[in-house]
Write a protein that holds these residues in place. Sequence first.
Motif, PDB file in Angstrom:
ATOM      1  N   ILE A  17       0.844  -1.196   0.000  1.00  0.00           N
ATOM      2  CA  ILE A  17       0.000   0.000   0.000  1.00  0.00           C
ATOM      3  C   ILE A  17       0.875   1.240   0.000  1.00  0.00           C
ATOM      4  N   LYS A  18       0.410   2.249  -0.723  1.00  0.00           N
ATOM      5  CA  LYS A  18       1.066   3.556  -0.736  1.00  0.00           C
ATOM      6  C   LYS A  18       0.091   4.568  -0.165  1.00  0.00           C
ATOM      7  N   TYR A  19       0.541   5.305   0.838  1.00  0.00           N
ATOM      8  CA  TYR A  19      -0.229   6.417   1.394  1.00  0.00           C
ATOM      9  C   TYR A  19       0.712   7.607   1.441  1.00  0.00           C
ATOM     10  N   LYS A  20       0.437   8.616   0.632  1.00  0.00           N
ATOM     11  CA  LYS A  20       1.326   9.766   0.469  1.00  0.00           C
ATOM     12  C   LYS A  20       2.718   9.246   0.113  1.00  0.00           C
ATOM     13  N   ALA A  21       3.756   9.528   0.918  1.00  0.00           N
ATOM     14  CA  ALA A  21       5.105   9.063   0.593  1.00  0.00           C
ATOM     15  C   ALA A  21       5.433   7.731   1.267  1.00  0.00           C
ATOM     16  N   ALA A  22       4.515   7.213   2.089  1.00  0.00           N
ATOM     17  CA  ALA A  22       4.764   5.969   2.819  1.00  0.00           C
ATOM     18  C   ALA A  22       4.323   4.768   1.992  1.00  0.00           C
ATOM     19  N   HIS A  23       5.195   3.792   1.887  1.00  0.00           N
ATOM     20  CA  HIS A  23       4.874   2.506   1.259  1.00  0.00           C
ATOM     21  C   HIS A  23       5.020   1.447   2.344  1.00  0.00           C
ATOM     22  N   VAL A  24       4.027   0.585   2.477  1.00  0.00           N
ATOM     23  CA  VAL A  24       4.059  -0.459   3.502  1.00  0.00           C
ATOM     24  C   VAL A  24       3.739  -1.795   2.845  1.00  0.00           C
ATOM     25  N   LEU A  25       4.586  -2.789   3.110  1.00  0.00           N
ATOM     26  CA  LEU A  25       4.392  -4.144   2.604  1.00  0.00           C
ATOM     27  C   LEU A  25       4.015  -5.041   3.768  1.00  0.00           C
ATOM     28  N   LEU A  26       2.902  -5.753   3.645  1.00  0.00           N
ATOM     29  CA  LEU A  26       2.455  -6.718   4.655  1.00  0.00           C
ATOM     30  C   LEU A  26       2.383  -8.088   3.998  1.00  0.00           C
ATOM     31  N   LYS A  27       3.003  -9.087   4.625  1.00  0.00           N
ATOM     32  CA  LYS A  27       3.009 -10.436   4.074  1.00  0.00           C
ATOM     33  C   LYS A  27       2.572 -11.431   5.149  1.00  0.00           C
ATOM     34  N   PRO A  28       1.785 -12.426   4.768  1.00  0.00           N
ATOM     35  CA  PRO A  28       1.432 -13.473   5.739  1.00  0.00           C
ATOM     36  C   PRO A  28       2.681 -14.262   6.130  1.00  0.00           C
ATOM     37  N   ALA A  29       2.705 -14.759   7.345  1.00  0.00           N
ATOM     38  CA  ALA A  29       3.851 -15.525   7.838  1.00  0.00           C
ATOM     39  C   ALA A  29       3.371 -16.856   8.387  1.00  0.00           C
ATOM     40  N   PRO A  30       4.240 -17.878   8.360  1.00  0.00           N
ATOM     41  CA  PRO A  30       3.851 -19.168   8.918  1.00  0.00           C
ATOM     42  C   PRO A  30       3.647 -19.102  10.429  1.00  0.00           C
ATOM     43  N   ARG A  31       2.887 -20.048  10.941  1.00  0.00           N
ATOM     44  CA  ARG A  31       2.593 -20.111  12.372  1.00  0.00           C
ATOM     45  C   ARG A  31       3.900 -20.193  13.164  1.00  0.00           C
ATOM     46  N   GLY A  32       3.990 -19.402  14.213  1.00  0.00           N
ATOM     47  CA  GLY A  32       5.169 -19.407  15.066  1.00  0.00           C
ATOM     48  C   GLY A  32       6.185 -18.328  14.718  1.00  0.00           C
ATOM     49  N   SER A  33       5.965 -17.595  13.647  1.00  0.00           N
ATOM     50  CA  SER A  33       6.913 -16.549  13.245  1.00  0.00           C
ATOM     51  C   SER A  33       6.837 -15.326  14.144  1.00  0.00           C
ATOM     52  N   GLY A  34       5.658 -15.002  14.603  1.00  0.00           N
ATOM     53  CA  GLY A  34       5.476 -13.820  15.419  1.00  0.00           C
ATOM     54  C   GLY A  34       5.273 -12.587  14.558  1.00  0.00           C
ATOM     55  N   VAL A  35       5.252 -11.445  15.196  1.00  0.00           N
ATOM     56  CA  VAL A  35       5.065 -10.176  14.485  1.00  0.00           C
ATOM     57  C   VAL A  35       6.448  -9.609  14.181  1.00  0.00           C
ATOM     58  N   ILE A  36       6.848  -9.698  12.921  1.00  0.00           N
ATOM     59  CA  ILE A  36       8.131  -9.156  12.487  1.00  0.00           C
ATOM     60  C   ILE A  36       7.810  -7.837  11.792  1.00  0.00           C
ATOM     61  N   ALA A  37       7.869  -6.760  12.569  1.00  0.00           N
ATOM     62  CA  ALA A  37       7.456  -5.455  12.059  1.00  0.00           C
ATOM     63  C   ALA A  37       8.132  -4.352  12.855  1.00  0.00           C
TER      64      ALA A  37
END
Length: 91
Positions: A17-37
């Motif tokens: 997603i692009k909002y103004k100058a910010a671009h954010v990529l969100l990807k699903p992760a396998p179970r047990g990965s946690g929130v890598i952000a």
Amino acid sequence: MVRVPIIDETIPHQILIKYKAAHVLLKPAPRGSGVIAGGPIRAVMELAGVKNIVSKILGSSNKINNVYAVMEALGRLQTKEMALQRRGKSS
């Protein structure tokens, strides 16, 4: 408020997603990965109840615009059933 579709403790599909100058990529992760952000995305994901996700902030480092981009991304997520219903088809 945004309703977040969660499948197996993660988001249903990848989204950039692009909002103004910010671009954010969100990807699903396998179970047990946690929130890598990074900071602002981690806070939003934990509050939304997403347990496993990988994300990357691209472009702007403005925290407010990054949060707006994440909220926009969460609002655009849809499951397979939601897409089929929108098209008027059955599974």
